[in-house]
Design a protein around this motif. Structure first.
Motif, PDB file in Angstrom:
ATOM      1  N   ILE A 177      27.033 -85.128 -59.815  1.00 27.76           N
ATOM      2  CA  ILE A 177      26.010 -85.860 -59.090  1.00 27.76           C
ATOM      3  C   ILE A 177      25.295 -86.778 -60.077  1.00 27.76           C
ATOM      4  CG2 ILE A 177      25.713 -84.000 -57.436  1.00 27.76           C
ATOM      5  CD1 ILE A 177      23.262 -83.135 -58.885  1.00 27.76           C
ATOM      6  N   ALA A 178      24.538 -87.708 -59.540  1.00 27.57           N
ATOM      7  CA  ALA A 178      23.780 -88.638 -60.387  1.00 27.57           C
ATOM      8  C   ALA A 178      22.304 -88.239 -60.346  1.00 27.57           C
ATOM      9  CB  ALA A 178      23.970 -90.061 -59.891  1.00 27.57           C
ATOM     10  N   ILE A 179      21.725 -88.138 -61.531  1.00 26.03           N
ATOM     11  CA  ILE A 179      20.335 -87.681 -61.644  1.00 26.03           C
ATOM     12  C   ILE A 179      19.568 -88.671 -62.517  1.00 26.03           C
ATOM     13  CG2 ILE A 179      18.812 -85.813 -62.405  1.00 26.03           C
ATOM     14  CD1 ILE A 179      21.209 -83.906 -62.147  1.00 26.03           C
ATOM     15  N   VAL A 180      18.377 -89.042 -62.064  1.00 24.50           N
ATOM     16  CA  VAL A 180      17.475 -89.830 -62.900  1.00 24.50           C
ATOM     17  C   VAL A 180      16.195 -89.026 -63.102  1.00 24.50           C
ATOM     18  CG1 VAL A 180      15.976 -91.845 -63.003  1.00 24.50           C
ATOM     19  CG2 VAL A 180      18.356 -92.115 -62.321  1.00 24.50           C
ATOM     20  N   ILE A 181      15.850 -88.846 -64.349  1.00 21.51           N
ATOM     21  CA  ILE A 181      14.603 -88.161 -64.694  1.00 21.51           C
ATOM     22  C   ILE A 181      13.538 -89.223 -64.949  1.00 21.51           C
ATOM     23  CG2 ILE A 181      13.481 -86.566 -66.292  1.00 21.51           C
ATOM     24  CD1 ILE A 181      16.258 -85.441 -66.927  1.00 21.51           C
ATOM     25  N   ALA A 182      12.508 -89.239 -64.121  1.00 23.80           N
ATOM     26  CA  ALA A 182      11.415 -90.207 -64.259  1.00 23.80           C
ATOM     27  C   ALA A 182      10.194 -89.465 -64.795  1.00 23.80           C
ATOM     28  CB  ALA A 182      11.100 -90.853 -62.915  1.00 23.80           C
ATOM     29  N   ILE A 183       9.798 -89.809 -66.012  1.00 26.88           N
ATOM     30  CA  ILE A 183       8.719 -89.082 -66.691  1.00 26.88           C
ATOM     31  C   ILE A 183       7.504 -89.989 -66.852  1.00 26.88           C
ATOM     32  CG2 ILE A 183       8.039 -87.923 -68.817  1.00 26.88           C
ATOM     33  CD1 ILE A 183      10.819 -87.006 -69.233  1.00 26.88           C
ATOM     34  N   ASP A 184       6.378 -89.464 -66.477  1.00 30.12           N
ATOM     35  CA  ASP A 184       5.095 -90.141 -66.655  1.00 30.12           C
ATOM     36  C   ASP A 184       4.710 -90.084 -68.140  1.00 30.12           C
ATOM     37  OD1 ASP A 184       2.515 -91.024 -66.655  1.00 30.12           O
ATOM     38  OD2 ASP A 184       1.809 -89.682 -65.069  1.00 30.12           O
ATOM     39  N   ILE A 185       4.492 -91.262 -68.735  1.00 31.86           N
ATOM     40  CA  ILE A 185       4.075 -91.277 -70.147  1.00 31.86           C
ATOM     41  C   ILE A 185       2.693 -91.928 -70.289  1.00 31.86           C
ATOM     42  CG2 ILE A 185       6.425 -91.234 -71.039  1.00 31.86           C
ATOM     43  CD1 ILE A 185       6.144 -94.251 -71.613  1.00 31.86           C
TER      44      ILE A 185
ATOM     45  N   GLY B 294      22.065 -78.253 -69.693  1.00 31.69           N
ATOM     46  CA  GLY B 294      22.650 -77.337 -68.713  1.00 31.69           C
ATOM     47  C   GLY B 294      23.606 -78.009 -67.748  1.00 31.69           C
ATOM     48  N   ARG B 295      23.732 -79.326 -67.826  1.00 32.48           N
ATOM     49  CA  ARG B 295      24.656 -80.038 -66.943  1.00 32.48           C
ATOM     50  C   ARG B 295      25.943 -80.349 -67.706  1.00 32.48           C
ATOM     51  NH1 ARG B 295      21.682 -78.951 -62.669  1.00 32.48           N
ATOM     52  NH2 ARG B 295      23.095 -80.304 -61.498  1.00 32.48           N
ATOM     53  N   ASP B 296      27.045 -80.422 -67.007  1.00 31.91           N
ATOM     54  CA  ASP B 296      28.297 -80.718 -67.701  1.00 31.91           C
ATOM     55  C   ASP B 296      29.158 -81.741 -66.986  1.00 31.91           C
ATOM     56  OD1 ASP B 296      28.965 -79.230 -65.557  1.00 31.91           O
ATOM     57  OD2 ASP B 296      30.084 -77.699 -66.644  1.00 31.91           O
ATOM     58  N   ALA B 297      28.784 -82.151 -65.804  1.00 32.39           N
ATOM     59  CA  ALA B 297      29.594 -83.150 -65.106  1.00 32.39           C
ATOM     60  C   ALA B 297      28.732 -84.154 -64.355  1.00 32.39           C
ATOM     61  CB  ALA B 297      30.551 -82.463 -64.141  1.00 32.39           C
ATOM     62  N   ASP B 298      27.439 -84.101 -64.567  1.00 38.64           N
ATOM     63  CA  ASP B 298      26.531 -84.991 -63.836  1.00 38.64           C
ATOM     64  C   ASP B 298      26.133 -86.175 -64.708  1.00 38.64           C
ATOM     65  OD1 ASP B 298      26.543 -83.061 -61.809  1.00 38.64           O
ATOM     66  OD2 ASP B 298      24.933 -81.963 -62.805  1.00 38.64           O
ATOM     67  N   ARG B 299      26.038 -87.308 -64.081  1.00 44.58           N
ATOM     68  CA  ARG B 299      25.565 -88.489 -64.804  1.00 44.58           C
ATOM     69  C   ARG B 299      24.043 -88.498 -64.745  1.00 44.58           C
ATOM     70  NH1 ARG B 299      27.794 -93.801 -63.543  1.00 44.58           N
ATOM     71  NH2 ARG B 299      27.316 -93.385 -61.365  1.00 44.58           N
ATOM     72  N   ILE B 300      23.420 -88.691 -65.885  1.00 35.60           N
ATOM     73  CA  ILE B 300      21.962 -88.572 -65.980  1.00 35.60           C
ATOM     74  C   ILE B 300      21.391 -89.845 -66.582  1.00 35.60           C
ATOM     75  CG2 ILE B 300      20.057 -87.221 -66.946  1.00 35.60           C
ATOM     76  CD1 ILE B 300      21.876 -84.824 -67.033  1.00 35.60           C
TER      77      ILE B 300
ATOM     78  N   LEU C 248      19.897 -95.726 -59.075  1.00 34.27           N
ATOM     79  CA  LEU C 248      20.814 -94.836 -58.363  1.00 34.27           C
ATOM     80  C   LEU C 248      21.446 -95.464 -57.131  1.00 34.27           C
ATOM     81  CD1 LEU C 248      18.921 -91.415 -58.447  1.00 34.27           C
ATOM     82  CD2 LEU C 248      21.001 -92.028 -59.677  1.00 34.27           C
ATOM     83  N   ARG C 249      20.866 -96.515 -56.626  1.00 34.93           N
ATOM     84  CA  ARG C 249      21.298 -96.982 -55.304  1.00 34.93           C
ATOM     85  C   ARG C 249      22.746 -97.441 -55.288  1.00 34.93           C
ATOM     86  NH1 ARG C 249      20.734-102.666 -54.529  1.00 34.93           N
ATOM     87  NH2 ARG C 249      19.944-103.742 -56.389  1.00 34.93           N
ATOM     88  N   ARG C 250      23.260 -97.920 -56.388  1.00 35.98           N
ATOM     89  CA  ARG C 250      24.653 -98.361 -56.432  1.00 35.98           C
ATOM     90  C   ARG C 250      25.562 -97.365 -57.158  1.00 35.98           C
ATOM     91  NH1 ARG C 250      24.108-104.865 -57.771  1.00 35.98           N
ATOM     92  NH2 ARG C 250      23.085-105.434 -55.804  1.00 35.98           N
ATOM     93  N   ALA C 251      25.021 -96.239 -57.503  1.00 31.97           N
ATOM     94  CA  ALA C 251      25.849 -95.226 -58.176  1.00 31.97           C
ATOM     95  C   ALA C 251      26.899 -94.710 -57.198  1.00 31.97           C
ATOM     96  CB  ALA C 251      24.975 -94.080 -58.679  1.00 31.97           C
TER      97      ALA C 251
END
Length: 325
Positions: free
Chosen positions: A83-91, A119-125, A176-179
């Motif tokens: 799966i595709a995951i984006v981590i959005a962090i407040d800085i 912990g992920r092995d097949a996900d795009r991040i 992510l929209r075009r992933a």
């Protein structure tokens, strides 16, 4: 061992018939009234039958070789669908609040994000940082070391201060929209209220929902009051004041509900650890295993065995076991 043409092995059943017909089909050169007495007196030695056995062995070896014996060569390949995951962090500067002792909120969030990535092995991040504005740090990729390094390099002050939740979410959605991945997830981590940016967080959430992107929102901060940086001190560091913790939980919950995700509240570092672990379990990667088997036919040994047996038979027929008509 398996065979590429196993039906040819049925020919082995014909060998006993061939053997029987060979023995029964031998006709004497001259007729005698009764040879049973002579046959009992002069029984042939075992090696006299050796040429016949060798002929049978040769035929059996060639039949098995023709059936195509295949040995070994197993090779297993795993095909994983991630799966595709984006981590959005407040800085924003408030992420330096020290209510997650002994570290501040940002350092704890970075450690948990790195643990989540490992912990992920097949996900795009991918990684998006936002404060008063939002910026993609790493597009979605399988290059985990790059993502980990980007998370570790996040620093307060690289972006205009503030909390633009809508902008951060919109940038993540845009990544992510075009992933091509079937499942897309955003982990949005913030400790405040939306007070910057031109994009309304609800509009960004609606866009995420339209693209089938699930958003998990995490509110970071203790309840009550916390030492929060309010400016620069004379020594160059931050000046802290104990202020009420304000997290727009209603907004974060609405974003999660609208996109099919969940809202979590992390009041301490242990809670944030559990939340990342829970999200990790919720978004496990479905795995499809494809097994490929490569066989190598091994017929040379059987063919040589048959030739050897046939050659030995001919040699015996010409020397020790001379047949007299």
């Amino acid at each position: 061992m398996t065979f590429s043409r196993p039906w040819l092995l049925l020919l082995l059943l014909a060998l006993p018939l061939w053997w029987w017909r060979r023995r029964r089909g031998t006709s004497p050169a001259a007729p005698y009234s009764d040879v049973s007495l002579a046959a009992r007196i002069a029984r042939p030695a075992w090696w006299v039958r050796l040429p016949v056995w060798l002929r049978g062995l040769a035929l059996a070896a060639w039949i098995v070789a023709a059936a195509g014996p295949r040995i070994g060569g197993d090779r297993v390949e795993l095909k994983k669908e991630g799966i595709a995951i984006v981590i959005a962090i407040d800085i924003s500067s408030s992420m330096l609040a020290e209510d997650f002792a002994p570290s501040n909120r940002l350092e704890v969030a970075k450690r948990q994000a790195v643990a989540f990535i490992r912990g992920r092995d097949a996900d795009r991040i991918g990684l998006v940082a936002f404060a008063g504005e939002a910026l993609t740090q790493v597009p979605v990729t399988l290059d985990y070391p790059v993502v980990e390094q980007a998370v570790s390099d996040i620093r307060i002050g690289t972006l205009e201060d503030g909390t633009a939740i809508g902008s951060g979410l919109a940038v993540a959605v845009n990544r992510l929209r075009r992933a091509p991945d079937k499942s897309k997830v955003i982990l949005l981590l913030t400790d405040g209220e939306n007070n910057k940016g031109l994009i309304d967080p609800r509009t960004a959430a609606a866009t995420a929902a339209a693209y089938g992107i699930k958003v998990y929102t995490i509110g970071v901060g203790t309840e009550g009051e916390a030492p929060i940086p309010t400016g620069r001190a004379l020594g160059g560091g931050f000046r802290y004041e104990v202020l009420p913790v304000k997290i727009d939980e209603d907004l974060l919950r609405e974003i999660a509900d609208k996109t099919g995700g969940r809202y979590f509240r992390a009041k301490d570092s242990e809670a944030l650890t559990r939340i990342f672990q829970q999200i990790d379990r919720l978004e496990r990667t479905p795995t499809v295993m494809t097994r490929y088997t490569r066989f190598d036919e091994s017929t040379r040994g059987l063919v040589l065995l048959g030739l050897f047996a046939l050659g030995l038979e001919l040699l015996l027929d010409a020397t020790l076991v001379v047949r007299v008509p």
